[in-house]
Design an enzyme around this catalytic site. Structure first.
Site, PDB file in Angstrom:
ATOM      1  N   ASN A  17      -2.388   6.038   9.355  1.00  0.00           N
ATOM      2  CA  ASN A  17      -2.825   5.212   8.221  1.00  0.00           C
ATOM      3  C   ASN A  17      -4.218   4.677   8.494  1.00  0.00           C
ATOM      4  O   ASN A  17      -4.495   4.157   9.578  1.00  0.00           O
ATOM      5  CB  ASN A  17      -1.836   4.052   8.033  1.00  0.00           C
ATOM      6  CG  ASN A  17      -2.003   3.332   6.717  1.00  0.00           C
ATOM      7  OD1 ASN A  17      -3.121   3.069   6.276  1.00  0.00           O
ATOM      8  ND2 ASN A  17      -0.887   2.985   6.094  1.00  0.00           N
ATOM      9  N   ASP A  19     -14.103   5.359   2.967  1.00  0.00           N
ATOM     10  CA  ASP A  19     -12.906   5.350   3.807  1.00  0.00           C
ATOM     11  C   ASP A  19     -12.188   6.690   3.780  1.00  0.00           C
ATOM     12  O   ASP A  19     -11.608   7.109   4.780  1.00  0.00           O
ATOM     13  CB  ASP A  19     -11.965   4.235   3.351  1.00  0.00           C
ATOM     14  CG  ASP A  19     -10.780   4.065   4.283  1.00  0.00           C
ATOM     15  OD1 ASP A  19     -10.996   4.038   5.507  1.00  0.00           O
ATOM     16  OD2 ASP A  19      -9.642   3.978   3.791  1.00  0.00           O
ATOM     17  N   ARG A  24      -9.839  10.194  -7.968  1.00  0.00           N
ATOM     18  CA  ARG A  24      -8.955  10.901  -7.027  1.00  0.00           C
ATOM     19  C   ARG A  24      -8.105   9.873  -6.299  1.00  0.00           C
ATOM     20  O   ARG A  24      -8.293   9.605  -5.129  1.00  0.00           O
ATOM     21  CB  ARG A  24      -9.789  11.720  -6.028  1.00  0.00           C
ATOM     22  CG  ARG A  24      -8.998  12.758  -5.266  1.00  0.00           C
ATOM     23  CD  ARG A  24      -9.729  13.214  -4.036  1.00  0.00           C
ATOM     24  NE  ARG A  24      -9.998  12.131  -3.111  1.00  0.00           N
ATOM     25  CZ  ARG A  24      -9.113  11.643  -2.230  1.00  0.00           C
ATOM     26  NH1 ARG A  24      -7.889  12.131  -2.177  1.00  0.00           N
ATOM     27  NH2 ARG A  24      -9.458  10.671  -1.416  1.00  0.00           N
ATOM     28  N   LYS A  40      -6.308  -2.352  -0.714  1.00  0.00           N
ATOM     29  CA  LYS A  40      -7.134  -2.231   0.493  1.00  0.00           C
ATOM     30  C   LYS A  40      -7.657  -3.599   0.943  1.00  0.00           C
ATOM     31  O   LYS A  40      -7.684  -3.909   2.143  1.00  0.00           O
ATOM     32  CB  LYS A  40      -8.309  -1.281   0.242  1.00  0.00           C
ATOM     33  CG  LYS A  40      -7.943   0.198   0.269  1.00  0.00           C
ATOM     34  CD  LYS A  40      -7.696   0.682   1.686  1.00  0.00           C
ATOM     35  CE  LYS A  40      -7.188   2.110   1.747  1.00  0.00           C
ATOM     36  NZ  LYS A  40      -8.209   3.094   1.984  1.00  0.00           N
ATOM     37  N   TYR A  69       0.852  -1.191   0.000  1.00  0.00           N
ATOM     38  CA  TYR A  69       0.000   0.000   0.000  1.00  0.00           C
ATOM     39  C   TYR A  69       0.885   1.237   0.000  1.00  0.00           C
ATOM     40  O   TYR A  69       1.933   1.246  -0.613  1.00  0.00           O
ATOM     41  CB  TYR A  69      -1.005  -0.049   1.156  1.00  0.00           C
ATOM     42  CG  TYR A  69      -2.239   0.744   0.791  1.00  0.00           C
ATOM     43  CD1 TYR A  69      -3.058   0.327  -0.256  1.00  0.00           C
ATOM     44  CD2 TYR A  69      -2.555   1.930   1.422  1.00  0.00           C
ATOM     45  CE1 TYR A  69      -4.159   1.064  -0.655  1.00  0.00           C
ATOM     46  CE2 TYR A  69      -3.663   2.684   1.034  1.00  0.00           C
ATOM     47  CZ  TYR A  69      -4.451   2.242   0.001  1.00  0.00           C
ATOM     48  OH  TYR A  69      -5.537   2.980  -0.401  1.00  0.00           O
ATOM     49  N   ASN A 111      -1.044  11.583   1.078  1.00  0.00           N
ATOM     50  CA  ASN A 111      -0.344  10.452   0.457  1.00  0.00           C
ATOM     51  C   ASN A 111      -0.205  10.686  -1.036  1.00  0.00           C
ATOM     52  O   ASN A 111      -1.013  11.391  -1.637  1.00  0.00           O
ATOM     53  CB  ASN A 111      -1.138   9.155   0.685  1.00  0.00           C
ATOM     54  CG  ASN A 111      -1.005   8.631   2.098  1.00  0.00           C
ATOM     55  OD1 ASN A 111       0.084   8.566   2.628  1.00  0.00           O
ATOM     56  ND2 ASN A 111      -2.128   8.255   2.694  1.00  0.00           N
ATOM     57  N   GLU A 123     -14.113   4.184  -2.388  1.00  0.00           N
ATOM     58  CA  GLU A 123     -12.689   4.509  -2.265  1.00  0.00           C
ATOM     59  C   GLU A 123     -12.230   5.417  -3.402  1.00  0.00           C
ATOM     60  O   GLU A 123     -12.421   5.109  -4.585  1.00  0.00           O
ATOM     61  CB  GLU A 123     -11.864   3.216  -2.279  1.00  0.00           C
ATOM     62  CG  GLU A 123     -10.431   3.402  -1.876  1.00  0.00           C
ATOM     63  CD  GLU A 123     -10.266   3.701  -0.395  1.00  0.00           C
ATOM     64  OE1 GLU A 123      -9.363   4.467  -0.039  1.00  0.00           O
ATOM     65  OE2 GLU A 123     -11.045   3.140   0.417  1.00  0.00           O
TER      66      GLU A 123
END
Length: 557
Positions: free
Chosen positions: A458, A272, A160, A178, A107, A414, A249
């Site tokens: 995170n 999320d 995005r 994920k 990730y 991120n 997501e």
């Protein structure tokens, strides 16, 4: 979600036990060189494997050696995804036993680069790509998935992706990543998991001009056609996978809030980026209070970035502050935002404020820059959710340190290249007094005689446990109070040793325990709110623990 049901999942909606080469190409069942002598004879594997039988531990050590020889993190990512498509049990054994080493590879931050290059590193299909061209056929496409009892879906439309923007179909790396964390960190059986990318086109000119781009070569579909496509998708999921939880997501701001609002009561779902980020950030703030000596109702938080993440954090903070005794107006007054046009205030000229910003548009003179906002508002905490690399400059951070004995600075954007400041900068510019957290991992920082271990805010600390808890009780809805419960549970698991190192989150090595604790409290909250459809067991924790997938080989005979 009993363990015995999970163990039987391999045959749910699929054919009977495969044999021979078919078995070796079934990632959920394949054991590779670990098939026993008896299994090789009974399942037609004799001669298809080299003669020596290895243990899972021996296979893991060989995989680790191969992985660590790869020269770049992207090459390591490719190796791990290839291992996952070949032998899921071995993949999750490696991931679970070495989570601190593997997390940045599967990730953030590596997944960002993997998404940018997803088309060129594409090896074998994983998950479902459903394009706008398949309108009217979505249920049919969902039934192409070989397992009928899907329980956990992560879906994106790629608009995005992290802080990288519109990557269209290349965003599939996010749902895949994920869901691997759902299994590694919370024990959700991999057979229950389905990653989905909804391809409605892309507004990224570079991708549309790339002859090898794997998605639709067209501008993004928006408006009623997009909404009808999403409505059909949600209805199809409810029909084909009625027990599934749906995680939204990396949708763009224009769609994320309204998709969540319009669907959260229709299907068990959450976003999320809005709710998971909010929960992990609030947990960090609660942990920071144990260092600063502050309390939630006395905070003044300044956010850089007023999108899904920032307003999601503020909304959950408001809920927590109201629980602490503030009115809604007083709680919202604790939260201020700076966006691309300056401080979000009521009388600001220019474009009308987006709907999600209006509750945080306060009465104040317009301010153009973040530095001026810090000077005027004197915040106790500065939270970056802007994807603006190095936006927390040395003068801004030093001013925060002058205003606060222990300034709270969270650089949550991120991947790493988008972080508002680095851990080293934050500690150096505040002489080690900062309470720092970031979205992507940073190495420990040595300053004088002290070594600081920066906490990583995170979402993996939150969403796997929330999802597990919702599945365990058969929740019909995932509420904001469940995320507040998750935040408080996570904050309670930060030990004094963590705080002494400057870390406001537990070590990742404890992630399975964290996820279990959150799952238990989320399930309790679901029962309390009347949203659980399964009976509450006498020992809820034991019931959830025994349902968690462990990556060990099962006897195939």
């Amino acid at each position: 979600m009993k363990k015995q049901n999970a163990d039987k999942l391999h045959s749910t909606g699929a054919s009977a036990q495969p044999r021979g080469m078919s078995l070796l190409t079934d990632a959920l069942r394949n054991k590779g060189t670990a098939f026993s002598e008896a299994e090789r004879d009974a399942l037609g594997l004799r001669g298809l494997l080299p003669p020596r039988v290895f243990t899972l531990e021996e296979q893991k050590q060989r995989a680790l050696g191969n992985l660590r020889r790869k020269p770049t993190n992207l090459e390591k990512y490719i190796y791990l995804t290839t291992l996952q498509t070949r032998n899921e049990t071995l993949f999750y054994r490696v991931l679970q036993d070495h989570i601190e080493e593997m997390m940045p590879l599967v990730y953030t931050p590596t997944v960002g680069q993997a998404c940018l290059e997803y088309g060129s590193i594409f090896r074998r299909p994983r998950g479902l790509f459903i394009s706008i061209r398949e309108r009217g056929r979505i249920a049919e496409i969902l039934r192409h998935w070989p397992i009928a009892d899907v329980r956990m879906i992560v879906v994106t439309d790629g608009e995005r992706i992290l802080g990288l923007g519109d990557l269209g179909a290349l965003g599939m790396g996010i749902p895949v990543g994920k869901l691997s964390l759902y299994t590694a960190c919370a024990g959700v059986h991999p057979g229950y998991c389905l990653p989905i990318t909804l391809d409605v086109g892309t507004d990224n000119d570079t991708l549309r001009n790339d002859p090898f781009y794997i998605g639709l070569n067209q501008k993004r579909v928006r408006g009623p056609e997009y909404d009808e496509f999403l409505d059909e998708f949600v209805a199809a999921v409810k029909t084909v996978f009625p027990r599934a939880l749906l995680q939204w997501e990396d949708f763009g701001n224009t769609n994320a809030f309204r998709l969540l609002a319009s669907n959260r009561s229709k299907i068990c779902s959450f976003n999320d980026d809005i709710q998971g980020t909010a929960s992990v950030a609030l947990a960090g703030l609660l942990g920071a209070h144990r260092i600063t000596g502050g309390s939630i109702e006395k905070q003044r938080i300044l956010f850089l970035g007023a999108g899904e993440a920032g307003t999601g954090i503020a909304d959950l903070f408001v809920t927590a502050a109201m629980d602490a005794g503030l009115t809604e107006a007083q709680a919202r007054a604790c939260c201020w935002f700076v966006d691309s046009e300056g401080l979000v205030v009521k009388n600001r000229k220019g474009r009308p404020l987006a709907h999600h910003k209006i509750p945080y548009a306060h009465d104040h003179a317009p301010i153009a820059t973040l530095a001026e906002a810090v000077e005027a508002l004197k915040p106790t905490a500065l939270i970056g959710v802007s994807s603006q690399a190095r936006a927390f400059t040395e003068p801004i951070v030093r001013r925060m340190a002058a205003l606060n004995k222990h300034p709270v600075i969270f650089a949550l954007s991120n991947p790493t290249a988008k972080a508002e400041c680095t851990a080293e900068e934050a500690y150096q510019w505040t002489d080690g007094r900062v309470v720092f957290a970031s979205g992507s991992p940073f190495d420990p920082v040595k300053l004088g005689e002290r070594t600081f271990v920066p906490g990583q805010g995170n979402n993996v600390y939150i969403f796997p446990g929330v999802g597990l808890g919702a599945l365990a009780c058969g929740a019909t809805e995932v509420t904001d109070r469940m995320f507040l419960t998750a935040a408080r549970t996570l904050a309670s698991m930060v030990g004094e040793e963590d705080l002494a190192k400057g870390r406001v989150y537990p070590a990742l090595t404890r992630i399975r325990a964290v996820s279990l604790a959150i799952a238990v409290e989320v399930a309790k909250e679901a029962h309390k709110e009347g949203l659980a459809t399964l009976p509450k067991p006498a020992d809820l924790e034991a019931d959830i623990r025994q349902s968690m997938f462990e990556p060990v080989y099962q006897d195939c005979l």
